[in-house]
Design an enzyme around this catalytic site. Structure first.
Site: not given
Ligand code: ADP
Ligand code: AMP
Length: 215
Positions: A88, A13, A127, A160, A171
């Site tokens: 969420r 995302k 990541r 992270r 998660r």
């Molecule tokens: P989210 O925001 O949904 O938690 P991220 O955008 O942070 O996910 O992506 C999670 C990890 O996967 C990051 O390290 C990113 O670089 C990698 N990633 C994102 N999209 C892809 C993809 N289509 N193929 C492989 N790796 C990806």
């Molecule tokens: P993310 O960066 O989207 O993976 O979110 C990291 C963490 O932030 C989550 O595991 C939750 O603890 C908190 N968080 C982010 N967005 C929300 C949401 N919409 N509702 C509740 N908690 C959230």
């Protein structure tokens, strides 16, 4: 244009919302980034959410909604916004609908990125995150030019806390129990579109553009 990017942690995302933000010139609003910034700045919100986030649980709906709605009032959100990681829970989705109605706005699309659990775990394990620029990399799938350093800000990349192995599975459980029901909510509204998030970053991006009629 108001779009929700939806999917489990690690689905891509944040990666896609950064590309869409650049393409469409509208902000990407990541609630996770908002909370990480609040924790780093040790604000009252940061102090309140720190332990919840580290444990991989969800922050309470009221607090999340309040922060999002405040942010949506900002001038840079007036031409549209990409929501990443919000809503969420069904309660958040309902509250967002009320807020949108009150502002005579509507959600254009909810785009679900579907990725299988093993790939999610691999993505989360690799990541790398830049706390200041908020850029996201992957050590193998989207590496920075210089290992361990953000291309944009030059800062050191970190893992992270909630990507560490003991929190990753939890998660996913939280997603399946509390967040996945939101899909049914948007399906019933006929706003949900599901994409194959297993493809590479560029292919997923092109697919999203197609879906938005921007190609
Ligand atoms: P989210 O925001 O949904 O938690 P991220 O955008 O942070 O996910 O992506 C999670 C990890 O996967 C990051 O390290 C990113 O670089 C990698 N990633 C994102 N999209 C892809 C993809 N289509 N193929 C492989 N790796 C990806
Ligand atoms: P993310 O960066 O989207 O993976 O979110 C990291 C963490 O932030 C989550 O595991 C939750 O603890 C908190 N968080 C982010 N967005 C929300 C949401 N919409 N509702 C509740 N908690 C959230």
């Amino acid at each position: 244009m108001i779009i929700v990017l939806f999917g489990p942690p690690g689905a891509g995302k944040g990666t896609q919302s950064a590309k869409l933000m650049e393409k469409f010139g509208i902000p990407a609003l990541s609630t996770g980034d908002m909370f990480r910034a609040a924790i780093a700045a040790e604000t009252p919100v940061g102090v309140e959410v720190k332990s919840v986030m580290e444990a991989g649980d969800l922050v309470n709906d009221e607090l999340v909604n309040r922060l999002v709605f405040e942010r949506l009032e900002d001038p840079d959100c007036q031409n549209g916004v990409i929501l990443d990681g919000y809503p969420r829970t069904v309660a958040q989705a309902e509250a967002l609908d009320v807020w949108l109605q009150n502002h005579h706005l509507k959600l254009d699309k909810v785009i679900e990125l579907k990725v299988d659990d093993e790939a999610l775990i691999e993505r989360r394990a690799g990541r790398l995150y830049a706390p200041k620029s908020k850029k996201v990399y992957h050590k193998d799938f989207n590496p920075p030019k210089v290992a361990g350093i953000c291309d944009e800000s030059g800062e050191k990349l970190i893992q992270r806390d909630d990507d560490k192995p003991d929190v990753v599975r939890h998660r996913l459980d939280v997603y399946n129990q509390q967040t996945a029901p939101v899909l049914g909510y948007y399906l019933a509204q006929q706003r949900l579109v599901t994409l194959d998030g297993m493809a590479n970053i560029e292919d997923v991006y092109q697919h999203i553009l197609q879906l938005l009629g921007a190609k």
